[in-house]
Design an enzyme around this catalytic site. Sequence first.
Site, PDB file in Angstrom:
ATOM      1  N   GLU A 114      44.664  81.043  23.695  1.00 25.94           N
ATOM      2  CA  GLU A 114      45.819  81.210  22.826  1.00 25.94           C
ATOM      3  C   GLU A 114      46.452  82.585  23.040  1.00 25.94           C
ATOM      4  OE1 GLU A 114      44.936  78.331  19.055  1.00 25.94           O
ATOM      5  OE2 GLU A 114      44.024  80.329  18.960  1.00 25.94           O
ATOM      6  N   CYS A 141      35.138  87.953  14.194  1.00 30.19           N
ATOM      7  CA  CYS A 141      36.119  87.393  15.127  1.00 30.19           C
ATOM      8  C   CYS A 141      35.744  85.965  15.508  1.00 30.19           C
ATOM      9  CB  CYS A 141      36.187  88.286  16.370  1.00 30.19           C
ATOM     10  SG  CYS A 141      37.305  87.668  17.652  1.00 30.19           S
TER      11      CYS A 141
END
Length: 390
Positions: A114, A141
């Site tokens: 992404e 994360c």
Amino acid sequence: MTLSEQTQQGLSTPADQSTATQTEVVNFYSFTLPDLEAFLKKYGKEKFRAQQIFKWVYEQRVTDFDQMLNLSKDLRSELKNLITFKLPPVLKHLISVDGTQKFLFDVRDGNSIEAVVIPSDDRLTLCVSSEIGCNMACQFCFTGKQKLKRRLTADEIVGQFMVVQDSLDKEGKGRKLSNIVFMGMGEPLDNSDNVFKAIEVIHSPWGVNLSKKKITVSTSGLIPEMYKVAEAKVRLAVSLNGWSDEVRSQVMPINKKYPLKDLLDECRRYYRATGEKITMEYVLLKGVTDQIDHARALVKLLRDVPCKINIIPFNEHPGSGFERPSDETVQAFHQETMKLGAQVLLRRTMGRDIFAACGQLTTKNVERPETMDISNSKIGGTNVRSFSRG
């Protein structure tokens, strides 16, 4: 002997193509200008042809050799068999209520990455990925939940920029990407060869021609590779997220190998080499890094490091084990750091409703909702535009 005949006989292509088969063509977006000059010169072609081709591709966005009319017809015919202009296909394109755009790219073999376009009043920033997954395992994360599958090639990194800019051009609004940050999926310095090769293309006047002051490389603290950021003369951001070794090691395993003292020493070396302040990224995790005494300890830790602190409220993702602090807690932390004299910015959360905010990126194969209800947040609204492709 033509270029294609020599390639079919196994003569070498650029160094980063060492894994290619003898009949495989080279992706143009993997070339720096010196790479392409050497590629052409090796077969008796003039070096200046490389500049002509770069101008066609990056300045005029022409990728059909038949249209490059200042090249000879024979050369155009030969190059068509040797060089491809393949860009990573877009699998999905999401647009947030705040204007943030997220692109899901297909990077072969069932893998995806992404990249995010972040709008603001004075800039349009692209956050690119450098790896599929990540080995750093930072606890806050979502990318860190995935083990590293593969490091991206230089053409896959440059390709993210080109596809997004082409998409903006098609909008017809004259918008141009003004900044690029290596803060997407993966640890950039764990893929330094390809990252800095891509930066050379993105910065080069013959390439994208983006100022080095508009390029930022973020690291979790891979100290042996950090000197390369200074050598490249681009900006450095450090994912800090802790005021002590104990706290930082809890949320960032890399700190056990490269503790704060060594990391901050390397940051000082970067400043001495470049004169540029470091951006210290600090994620606020509820009850872990967001208290007033944490703010005081953070400012004390950084008192002799030339830096600015970027405060980032935690962005939720499935299975994180952390919570986002209240707006009141975030504001109190921000005000305390300012009161103590730190240069600090409270980063506005962008793209959170489409999982495009800091720490939320991942591949399409990981369980994660496509959108999130943020109607009770400052951003407001949940209307998300979605475009699937190919």
